[in-house]
Write a protein that holds these residues in place. Sequence first.
Motif, mmCIF file in Angstrom:
data_model
loop_
_atom_site.group_PDB
_atom_site.id
_atom_site.type_symbol
_atom_site.label_atom_id
_atom_site.label_comp_id
_atom_site.label_asym_id
_atom_site.label_seq_id
_atom_site.Cartn_x
_atom_site.Cartn_y
_atom_site.Cartn_z
ATOM 1 N N UNK A 33 -4.596 13.189 5.772
ATOM 2 C CA UNK A 33 -4.394 11.762 6.028
ATOM 3 C C UNK A 33 -5.519 10.934 5.416
ATOM 4 N N UNK A 34 -6.729 11.416 5.536
ATOM 5 C CA UNK A 34 -7.863 10.677 4.976
ATOM 6 C C UNK A 34 -7.768 10.624 3.449
ATOM 7 N N UNK A 82 1.141 3.537 9.502
ATOM 8 C CA UNK A 82 1.173 4.896 10.026
ATOM 9 C C UNK A 82 2.445 5.626 9.605
ATOM 10 N N UNK A 83 3.516 4.861 9.477
ATOM 11 C CA UNK A 83 4.783 5.461 9.055
ATOM 12 C C UNK A 83 4.648 5.973 7.624
ATOM 13 N N UNK A 84 3.998 5.172 6.810
ATOM 14 C CA UNK A 84 3.793 5.557 5.410
ATOM 15 C C UNK A 84 2.926 6.810 5.312
ATOM 16 N N UNK A 85 1.920 6.882 6.167
ATOM 17 C CA UNK A 85 1.050 8.064 6.170
ATOM 18 C C UNK A 85 1.853 9.296 6.553
ATOM 19 N N UNK A 86 2.609 9.173 7.654
ATOM 20 C CA UNK A 86 3.386 10.310 8.143
ATOM 21 C C UNK A 86 4.383 10.789 7.095
ATOM 22 N N UNK A 87 5.032 9.840 6.437
ATOM 23 C CA UNK A 87 5.990 10.225 5.403
ATOM 24 C C UNK A 87 5.285 10.828 4.188
ATOM 25 N N UNK A 126 4.621 14.754 7.967
ATOM 26 C CA UNK A 126 4.038 15.210 9.223
ATOM 27 C C UNK A 126 4.536 14.331 10.368
ATOM 28 N N UNK A 127 4.513 14.853 11.608
ATOM 29 C CA UNK A 127 5.009 14.082 12.753
ATOM 30 C C UNK A 127 4.219 12.797 12.987
ATOM 31 N N UNK A 128 4.940 11.678 12.984
ATOM 32 C CA UNK A 128 4.319 10.362 13.030
ATOM 33 C C UNK A 128 3.397 10.129 14.234
#
Lengths: 151, 151
Positions: B12-13, B28-33, B37-39
């Motif tokens: 994520x970092x 956060x949605x963009x990161x998870x996608x 990985x689970x949001x």
Amino acid sequence: MFSQSCKYAIRAMFLVAQRSSEGRFVGIKEVAEGLDAPQHFIAKILQDLSKRGFITSAKGPKGGFLIDVNQRNTTLYDLVLAIDGNKLITSCCLGLKDCSEKNPCPVHNDFKPIRKKIHSMLDNTKVCDYNDELAQSVFYLKDAGIGPITN
Amino acid sequence: MFSQSCKYAIRAMFLVAQRSSEGRFVGIKEVAEGLDAPQHFIAKILQDLSKRGFITSAKGPKGGFLIDVNQRNTTLYDLVLAIDGNKLITSCCLGLKDCSEKNPCPVHNDFKPIRKKIHSMLDNTKVCDYNDELAQSVFYLKDAGIGPITN
DNA sequence: AAAATAGAAGATATAAAGGTCTTTTATTAT
DNA sequence: ATAATAAAAGACCTTTATATCTTCTATTTT
């Protein structure tokens, strides 16, 4: 790095290798005490190692566990591979399933030499390699401590 | 090697470092996608990283996460230390509490150089070191796969 | 043969890690 | 001001690893 089972397995193998080196069987209670580890948990682990052929077992009085001449060639890598699988050496340390030379994660290349070193170290250490040092208390398999205060 | 949380944190970092490098906040949605990985799990991890000052967060529309100029110096070791603690680098790999130079386990000496190598590698890698490679898809932060077949 | 010893096996319990869901709070744009 | 957006917070659930307990079986000694 290693699962708890694997840590116990390695320590147990070192201990049995050393103590059974004159031919006697080492009881499970003795192993557990020698490692300061839970007896039934150690039992389960040793039974598994026995099924896999890394250790010989005998029931009844004078029974226990022993590492015979062939089993002395078992390496730490054999044990790790059997118990924890090959993930330590082969799988991506950031958790990607298809991390590879073609699809590398950012640290793929940096970890390659480290993995290689771990693998060769484990592969070059046999369970009986430290029998002498263990006998002479140069190396230890349990903590020296006076034990927890149980108020 | 690393806990799942720590793996996600590192990925994520890397992702936020790269995508926020022009100044925008990454949701956060963009990161998870971006990590597949689970949001909500990622959310928890990022909130923790934010509390610790490794990442900047902003609520509301156009909000999200961002790594600012100072935070670009965060190393992988900083992250690992914060999330998994120092056990990977300092504690006995056979599980002994007081394994040390004076009371070494059988593999204490063999693992010393390996530990050192892991530590220096993590300490020499910053979260923004691979921004370019990530932008150019030289390195990946998620699996390429077509996804599981969901019959 | 009987009793004692000790491993084999499997059920059960506990704890920690991993993951999900819902509600709340803050911010921005309209 | 209001509505929409997005993080914060925390309760909750699931899974896995770790550990314990009990019963069963095999072996040896007397």
